[in-house]
Structures are given as C-alpha cells and as structure tokens.
Scaffold this active site. Structure first.
Site, PDB file in Angstrom:
ATOM      1  N   SER A 110      11.642 -23.645 -31.249  1.00 31.92           N
ATOM      2  CA  SER A 110      11.483 -23.691 -29.536  1.00 31.92           C
ATOM      3  C   SER A 110      10.684 -22.455 -29.308  1.00 31.92           C
ATOM      4  O   SER A 110      10.985 -21.831 -28.820  1.00 31.92           O
ATOM      5  CB  SER A 110      12.943 -24.411 -29.317  1.00 31.92           C
ATOM      6  N   TYR A 128      21.457 -22.907 -26.732  1.00 31.84           N
ATOM      7  CA  TYR A 128      20.502 -23.088 -27.218  1.00 31.84           C
ATOM      8  C   TYR A 128      19.411 -21.929 -27.511  1.00 31.84           C
ATOM      9  O   TYR A 128      18.727 -21.373 -28.475  1.00 31.84           O
ATOM     10  CB  TYR A 128      20.035 -24.547 -26.551  1.00 31.84           C
TER      11      TYR A 128
END
Length: 245
Positions: A143, A156
C-alpha cells in the site's frame, strides 16, 4: 495473450473482490492458468464459472491466509491442478482504521495476522516448489501506507512497512525467484467496509469516493511485472490516483 509456452500458473489470494478479482480477470484473459483463493467461496465459484465460460483456465479453493495449513493446501492444490506454481500474488488484506488510543487490539492482531502473517505463510507455501523448479515470482500487494503513515493508519502502515522489508529481504536472498511489491493508493475495493472506528472508516470512504482508481489499474501493474522476461525483476511499483496527495 500468452502462448501456451508463455502461460504461467498464478495463485491469487483474496481473489473474491477488489484487486484480487481484477487481477484474476486480467491474468485469465492473458491466457494464464489461475487458482483463486478466498474465504467467500460463493463469489469465487461465480467468478471461476464466468472466466471459464470465456475460455480461461481457472479453478478456486477456499482459503484462510491466517492458517498455515490452509495456505499450504492452497499451494498444493495449485501444484496438483497445474503441475507447478509460477506466480503467487499475495493480495489478501484488511484495513480497519482507528486511532491508536482507541485500543482496538483485536483488530491490530487481525491486521498482523492477515497483512503480514498471511504474506509470510504464502511465501512459506510456495518457496519450496519454486526452489525445486529453479524459478518463480512472488508479488506482494502492499500500500501507499507502506511508504507513509497517516493518522488512524499506524498499525495498518506498520504491517505494510513490514511487507516491504520482508519482500526486500527475500529479493536479496534470491537469484532465481523474482519479488515484486505493488503499492496501491486509493483504489476501489472493500477495504473500508469492515471494522475500524466509524469516523476513520467514513473519512477513508469519502476520500476513496472522490479519488479512487479502479482495481483494474493495479491489476495492470501486476500483469506488467509478471510479463517481464525472467531475468528482469520489477521490484516495486507505486500506483495511485493522480490527485492523491
């Protein structure tokens, strides 16, 4: 379109929606043999049936990336069905955003289990057959949050930074296994649909509605890396909306 000699066996985790589904469609259309894995088997069955009706070679299997036994069985199914594993796309991931002070510890642990442990399990399952065949390609979907840390995304981001470190370590240890990290920005997916704090997830959904690129854009990046000659290793791709800050 890959010729029979160029066609590869590709295993995709988290293939029931979003980037995983888009990648399955892209690679199946290119003539590769594809094994799809996810927990939602009804979606996998429908996708497999649709792609086979279009002439693709596609199978599917229930997969829980937090279970080493499940991931090993998934890899074994790939070898059984197609005789080898050329590519693993480690795509399964979750993103329940929240401030650290909310202490959503169960969600922290789940992110670690899916986003990091699941990637490790995938590597552990496919690396031995790839070593035996003296070749293979592991694509880890990370990501933009693996390159920057934003409020509510600390845990995250930690998992995605770890995926980058793990991938680079594996790359340096490998001379016949290619390793690629693909880092999407805001992308149309179901990542903000489950868990997290309502405020954080709502903000992420609002941003995605304004900015998100289609999952097919990430699938194209993955296909680009896979389709390079065996001696060309595309190590990292960051793909995000032009308007994303």
């Amino acid at each position: 379109m890959a010729t029979p000699a160029e066609s590869k066996t590709v295993l995709i985790t988290g293939a029931s929606s979003g980037i995983g589904e888009a990648t399955a469609r892209r690679l199946a259309a290119a003539g590769h043999r594809v094994l799809l894995g996810a927990r939602r088997t009804a979606r996998l069955a429908a996708l497999s049936e649709e792609l086979r009706a279009a002439g693709a070679s596609v199978t599917h299997r229930e997969l829980d990336v937090t279970s080493l036994d499940s991931v090993r069985a998934f890899a074994a199914a790939g070898v059984e069905a197609y005789g080898r594993i050329d590519v693993l796309v480690n795509n399964a991931g979750i993103m329940p955003l929240s401030p650290i002070e909310d202490l959503r510890i169960a969600e922290w642990e789940q992110m670690i289990d899916v986003n990091l442990r699941g990637v490790l399990y995938g590597i552990a399952a496919v690396l031995p057959p790839m070593r035996r065949q003296a070749g293979g390609h592991i694509v880890n979907v990370s990501s933009v949050s693996g390159h920057r840390v934003d409020p509510t995304a600390a845990v995250y981001s930690a998992t995605k930074f770890a995926v980058a470190a793990l991938s680079e370590g594996l790359r340096q240890e490998s001379r016949d296994i290619r390793v690629t990290v693909v880092s999407p920005g805001f992308t149309q997916s179901e990542l903000t649909d489950r868990g997290g704090s309502p405020e954080a997830q709502g903000a992420a959904r609002a941003a995605a509605e304004q900015l998100a690129i289609p999952a097919s854009a990430i699938a194209e990046a993955i296909a680009f890396a896979i389709h390079q000659p065996a001696n060309v290793d595309v190590n990292e791709l960051i793909v995000r909306p032009t308007a994303q800050g």
